[in-house]
Design a protein around this motif. Structure first.
Motif, mmCIF file in Angstrom:
data_model
loop_
_atom_site.group_PDB
_atom_site.id
_atom_site.type_symbol
_atom_site.label_atom_id
_atom_site.label_comp_id
_atom_site.label_asym_id
_atom_site.label_seq_id
_atom_site.Cartn_x
_atom_site.Cartn_y
_atom_site.Cartn_z
ATOM 1 N N UNK A 164 31.732 -21.408 37.043
ATOM 2 C CA UNK A 164 30.923 -22.192 37.966
ATOM 3 C C UNK A 164 30.147 -21.301 38.932
ATOM 4 N N UNK A 165 30.800 -20.242 39.415
ATOM 5 C CA UNK A 165 30.135 -19.315 40.324
ATOM 6 C C UNK A 165 28.985 -18.596 39.631
ATOM 7 N N UNK A 166 29.218 -18.206 38.368
ATOM 8 C CA UNK A 166 28.169 -17.526 37.593
ATOM 9 C C UNK A 166 26.965 -18.442 37.396
ATOM 10 N N UNK A 167 27.225 -19.690 36.996
ATOM 11 C CA UNK A 167 26.135 -20.633 36.772
ATOM 12 C C UNK A 167 25.364 -20.896 38.056
ATOM 13 N N UNK A 168 26.093 -20.999 39.183
ATOM 14 C CA UNK A 168 25.430 -21.223 40.464
ATOM 15 C C UNK A 168 24.540 -20.039 40.835
ATOM 16 N N UNK A 169 25.054 -18.817 40.597
ATOM 17 C CA UNK A 169 24.284 -17.615 40.921
ATOM 18 C C UNK A 169 23.032 -17.509 40.055
ATOM 19 N N UNK A 170 23.189 -17.798 38.760
ATOM 20 C CA UNK A 170 22.034 -17.741 37.865
ATOM 21 C C UNK A 170 20.985 -18.775 38.264
ATOM 22 N N UNK A 171 21.447 -19.988 38.616
ATOM 23 C CA UNK A 171 20.506 -21.037 39.003
ATOM 24 C C UNK A 171 19.759 -20.689 40.267
ATOM 25 N N UNK A 172 20.469 -20.141 41.259
ATOM 26 C CA UNK A 172 19.831 -19.785 42.520
ATOM 27 C C UNK A 172 18.827 -18.673 42.331
ATOM 28 N N UNK A 173 19.184 -17.681 41.523
ATOM 29 C CA UNK A 173 18.293 -16.546 41.307
ATOM 30 C C UNK A 173 17.054 -16.957 40.525
ATOM 31 N N UNK A 174 17.249 -17.855 39.524
ATOM 32 C CA UNK A 174 16.129 -18.286 38.700
ATOM 33 C C UNK A 174 15.153 -19.132 39.494
ATOM 34 N N UNK A 175 15.649 -19.798 40.541
ATOM 35 C CA UNK A 175 14.778 -20.653 41.334
ATOM 36 C C UNK A 175 13.787 -19.832 42.146
ATOM 37 N N UNK A 176 14.108 -18.574 42.436
ATOM 38 C CA UNK A 176 13.250 -17.740 43.273
ATOM 39 C C UNK A 176 12.477 -16.701 42.471
ATOM 40 N N UNK A 177 12.813 -16.533 41.184
ATOM 41 C CA UNK A 177 12.123 -15.549 40.351
ATOM 42 C C UNK A 177 11.576 -16.221 39.111
ATOM 43 N N UNK A 178 10.326 -15.951 38.802
ATOM 44 C CA UNK A 178 9.746 -16.502 37.590
ATOM 45 C C UNK A 178 10.233 -15.736 36.378
ATOM 46 N N UNK A 179 10.264 -16.440 35.235
ATOM 47 C CA UNK A 179 10.633 -15.769 33.989
ATOM 48 C C UNK A 179 9.605 -14.692 33.693
ATOM 49 N N UNK A 180 10.026 -13.574 33.095
ATOM 50 C CA UNK A 180 9.088 -12.498 32.803
ATOM 51 C C UNK A 180 7.980 -12.978 31.883
ATOM 52 N N UNK A 181 6.776 -12.442 32.021
ATOM 53 C CA UNK A 181 5.660 -12.884 31.194
ATOM 54 C C UNK A 181 5.880 -12.510 29.739
ATOM 55 N N UNK A 182 5.153 -13.234 28.868
ATOM 56 C CA UNK A 182 5.237 -12.911 27.444
ATOM 57 C C UNK A 182 4.497 -11.628 27.147
ATOM 58 N N UNK A 183 4.101 -11.440 25.910
ATOM 59 C CA UNK A 183 3.378 -10.235 25.557
ATOM 60 C C UNK A 183 3.963 -9.544 24.344
ATOM 61 N N UNK A 184 5.162 -9.917 23.964
ATOM 62 C CA UNK A 184 5.755 -9.333 22.771
ATOM 63 C C UNK A 184 5.178 -9.998 21.528
ATOM 64 N N UNK A 185 5.095 -9.221 20.457
ATOM 65 C CA UNK A 185 4.677 -9.829 19.205
ATOM 66 C C UNK A 185 5.794 -10.744 18.708
ATOM 67 N N UNK A 186 5.473 -11.758 17.914
ATOM 68 C CA UNK A 186 6.500 -12.662 17.413
ATOM 69 C C UNK A 186 7.569 -11.910 16.612
ATOM 70 N N UNK A 187 8.778 -12.429 16.646
ATOM 71 C CA UNK A 187 9.873 -11.796 15.909
ATOM 72 C C UNK A 187 9.537 -11.625 14.431
ATOM 73 N N UNK A 188 8.935 -12.644 13.838
ATOM 74 C CA UNK A 188 8.627 -12.579 12.405
ATOM 75 C C UNK A 188 7.665 -11.443 12.079
ATOM 76 N N UNK A 189 6.792 -11.106 13.039
ATOM 77 C CA UNK A 189 5.859 -9.994 12.827
ATOM 78 C C UNK A 189 6.539 -8.651 13.078
ATOM 79 N N UNK A 190 7.480 -8.629 14.022
ATOM 80 C CA UNK A 190 8.139 -7.370 14.385
ATOM 81 C C UNK A 190 9.203 -6.943 13.382
ATOM 82 N N UNK A 191 9.774 -7.909 12.667
ATOM 83 C CA UNK A 191 10.884 -7.596 11.759
ATOM 84 C C UNK A 191 10.539 -8.055 10.347
ATOM 85 N N UNK A 192 9.885 -7.169 9.627
ATOM 86 C CA UNK A 192 9.643 -7.401 8.209
ATOM 87 C C UNK A 192 10.759 -6.728 7.430
#
Length: 223
Positions: A15-43
């Motif tokens: 419960x403490x872990x989930x609360x910490x993750x939720x609080x931190x995610x509320x103040x930080x945006x998810x990192x931007x994209x930019x990676x090639x798709x997995x299907x392209x990266x792993x042939x």
């Protein structure tokens, strides 16, 4: 004051872990994209040839809330296996992946020989993965399943350990990329141990490349 029982301590820590993750995610945006798709990266991976891109029901993709995924079959010599990667770019989605134990049983497979352990790569001994495994059987067909939950460059055997790893990485300012990785190899006329060895030979080639992919944006951010 009574001491807390171990089970209550585990529940409290989650419960403490989930609360910490939720609080931190509320103040930080998810990192931007930019990676090639997995299907392209792993042939093809090392000497393993990609023989087929396997289909996934769009309802399943939506239910798992995937940001990207890879589901492909590989072969080397006469040994074959399949690789599934469910990929997420936000800490908020840690725990979205389903444990194969639930999925396979729900589809009618009988589960046996469950195990967990650590594997140090022979090709790159600086990498060690913690994994879970099982043997699934349906209508005479047997599959060896090896899977783990990834956070940055850490491979954990279960979601509880994955959440702890993500919390520590967020505290230290690392990236939020995480994934579920599952490898399946048919037993066929061989033995479960032979199928398991085939999987770990594949991991020797796949895992270093996968870690580089996961850490791609993080490394750029620190360059």
């Amino acid at each position: 004051m009574r001491a807390l029982k171990p089970a209550r301590l585990i529940i409290l820590s989650v419960l403490l872990i989930l609360a910490a993750l939720g609080a931190n995610s509320a103040t930080r945006k998810a990192p931007p994209g930019g990676k090639e798709p997995l299907a392209a990266a792993f042939g093809n991976i090392g000497s393993w040839q990609c023989t087929q891109r396997l289909a996934m029901d769009q309802k399943v993709v939506k239910a798992l809330d995937l940001d990207d995924f890879l589901f492909q079959a590989y072969q080397r010599d006469r040994g074959e296996l399949s690789l599934y990667v469910g990929y997420y770019r936000s800490a908020k989605k840690v725990g979205a992946a389903h444990d194969p134990l639930v999925c396979f049983q729900g589809q009618g497979w009988t589960i046996g020989q469950r195990d967990s352990g650590s594997y140090r790569l022979t090709s790159h001994p600086q990498y060690t993965i913690s994994y879970s495994s099982m043997v699934a059987e349906l209508q005479g067909e047997k599959q060896v399943i090896v899977y783990w939950f990834q956070v940055n460059d850490k491979a954990t055997a279960n979601t509880h350990s994955q959440k702890l790893a993500m919390l520590m990485d967020k505290i230290s300012g690392r990236g939020e990329d995480n994934a579920f990785v599952r490898l399946s190899a048919p037993v066929g006329a061989g033995t479960p141990e032979a199928a398991r060895q085939r999987i770990f030979r594949f991991i020797d080639d796949f895992y270093p490349q996968f870690v580089r992919y996961v850490r791609q944006m993080e490394d750029k951010g620190h360059s």
